[in-house]
Design a protein around this motif. Sequence first.
Motif, short mmCIF file in Angstrom:
data_model
loop_
_atom_site.label_atom_id
_atom_site.label_comp_id
_atom_site.label_asym_id
_atom_site.label_seq_id
_atom_site.Cartn_x
_atom_site.Cartn_y
_atom_site.Cartn_z
N LEU A 88 -21.81 -24.67 58.00
CA LEU A 88 -23.08 -25.14 57.45
C LEU A 88 -23.74 -26.13 58.40
N PHE A 89 -22.93 -27.00 58.99
CA PHE A 89 -23.42 -27.94 59.99
C PHE A 89 -22.32 -28.12 61.04
N ASP A 90 -22.70 -28.67 62.18
CA ASP A 90 -21.77 -28.79 63.30
C ASP A 90 -21.66 -30.25 63.71
N LEU A 91 -20.46 -30.81 63.55
CA LEU A 91 -20.16 -32.13 64.11
C LEU A 91 -19.10 -32.01 65.20
N GLY A 92 -18.84 -30.78 65.64
CA GLY A 92 -17.83 -30.57 66.66
C GLY A 92 -16.48 -31.08 66.19
N ASN A 93 -15.69 -31.58 67.15
CA ASN A 93 -14.44 -32.26 66.82
C ASN A 93 -14.67 -33.75 67.03
N ALA A 94 -15.48 -34.32 66.15
CA ALA A 94 -15.95 -35.69 66.32
C ALA A 94 -14.82 -36.69 66.12
N GLU A 95 -14.86 -37.75 66.91
CA GLU A 95 -13.91 -38.85 66.74
C GLU A 95 -14.17 -39.52 65.38
N ALA A 96 -13.12 -39.64 64.58
CA ALA A 96 -13.24 -40.29 63.27
C ALA A 96 -12.67 -41.70 63.36
N ILE A 97 -13.55 -42.69 63.33
CA ILE A 97 -13.12 -44.08 63.29
C ILE A 97 -13.29 -44.57 61.86
N LEU A 98 -12.19 -44.90 61.21
CA LEU A 98 -12.23 -45.35 59.83
C LEU A 98 -12.53 -46.85 59.79
N PRO A 99 -13.37 -47.29 58.86
CA PRO A 99 -13.64 -48.72 58.75
C PRO A 99 -12.45 -49.46 58.13
N VAL A 100 -11.67 -50.11 58.99
CA VAL A 100 -10.46 -50.83 58.58
C VAL A 100 -10.45 -52.18 59.28
#
Length: 299
Positions: A88-100
């Motif tokens: 449906l949409f493309d974010l590639g293999n985006a880096e996921a930085i969690l807010p911690v």
Amino acid sequence: MIPRLLRAWYERGWTTLDARAYAEAWARFGGSVATHPQVVERLAGLAGIPVRYLGWVRDGEVQAAVPTWGRHLALSKDVLKRRGKRGLFDLGNAEAILPVAETARVPVRLKMRYVSALNAATVSTLREQPEGLALARLPEDYSKKFRYNQRREHRLLEEAGGVVRPMLELSPDEQAAIYADLFRRRWNFEATGKAHLAEVFALLREFMTGSLIYLNDEPVAIQVLYRVEAPKWISLEYINGGVDPQNRAFSPGSVLSFINTQDAWAEARALGKPLRYSFGRADREYKDRWCQRVAVYQA
């Protein structure tokens, strides 16, 4: 629906948050394009899949927060596929930085991939992925010869009639048409989410950055880049791109990568913040020319 006992297990220790509280946690602790509150909210809205936000609260303060789709991190490709909305949409293999918080140590029991090394010390349930992440090198890390060749290619392209234009000079419809055309020319198949490109580009317009290249008034190279600013860094995702192979002699794709990376570094340094310019998974030889491979994690 997730069985109540299973949800109780993977959410134990966590508290339900509202979208505002999640946004406040992101603004305080930082994150990436893929976890930005507005990116999550808008793309989840496009998909029609509600987001459940969870917070790790200690002494009345949120120490960590995550946006979820069931047992997955929100915007998961697996969930889209299971809901019949693959691509449906493309974010590639985006880096996921969690807010911690930097001082926290929390268990995140969601299914997630490409979690940043920035979370390695604060999320106890992570394990390193076999694949690395490709992050753009510092400008000074390129050899003098490499930089000379890139500037030479840029000059030759300009002398042949090449023009660099900001992406935001174009409307979402224009961006979508050019990207879909140049992507197909370059790869010989259609871009992910082609039918919804203009809608996605409109939803994420405030995060879009970078330029594209024209040669003799025709677009010949384009890259889809999204950028967000966290308190201590800049997160920029290079999602994908397209190039007209008939103009390969002028290396417009390489020239555009040089322009976009140099401009992003200059802007980040003007703000006094490090730049995490991600090319996604470190899976192609050309990425090794532009990037360093760094560890990335999954859960």
